[in-house]
Motif scaffolding. Structure first.
Motif: not given
Length: 175
Positions: A43, A50, A52, A54-56, A58-59, A62
């Motif tokens: 990860e 990170s 990736w 932006g993924t954290v 975005a999660d 949610r």
């Protein structure tokens, strides 16, 4: 199902079904939040950032959305249980009017879910809430399993931690 169907909905009070929707939303929130605890082997970059970007975030968005749905479900449950807007406002330290403005649409949407005339709810979230409200026993049994899978062993929740607590309507009187 709606009344006149299998009868799965008929025996439960509206407040019990609202509590079940709240339990479902809590389960969804818990699962989303729990996914943040482990740190995957691949990860992070060697510098701890990170892989990736932006993924954290975005999660996390949610999770916030799930928390918002849980919060609204809690207010709807309180309303179905008889709490007036003043009580809700007092708990949240806002005026009764502010509480009403904040949660009235969620309450209306829940009441519409319970209407036998109501068609399928819009969107995936609407369909899921309709399913939870209209098929309470099936959902409660699924949540029983979820609670028992996540129990730490010392809470004494019994074998029916969700379905065992649902309140049924009293017998209908014929006139």
């Amino acid at each position: 199902m709606i009344e006149g169907g299998s009868g799965a909905t008929a025996p439960y009070t509206d407040a019990a079904r609202a509590r079940l929707v709240m339990a479902y939303e809590a389960c969804e929130l818990a699962d989303l939040a729990r996914a943040f605890v482990p740190i995957g082997e691949h990860e992070l970059n060697p510098d701890g950032t990170s892989r990736w970007p932006g993924t954290v975030l975005a999660d996390a968005a949610r999770v916030v959305g799930a928390a918002q749905r849980f919060f609204e479900a809690a207010a709807v449950f309180e309303r179905m249980g008889g709490a007036d807007w003043q009580v809700i406002g007092d708990v949240l330290e806002v005026s009764a009017r502010t509480a009403q403005v904040r949660f009235a649409m969620a309450e209306t949407a829940f009441r519409e879910l319970l209407s036998p005339e109501r068609g399928p709810a819009a969107g995936e979230a609407g369909r899921l809430r309709a399913y939870v409200a209209r098929e309470p026993l099936e959902v409660a049994l699924d949540l029983d399993d979820w609670v028992l899978r996540h129990e730490d062993g010392d809470s004494g929740v019994g074998t029916t931690p969700v379905s065992g607590g649902l309140v049924r309507r009293g017998p209908r009187r014929r006139t």
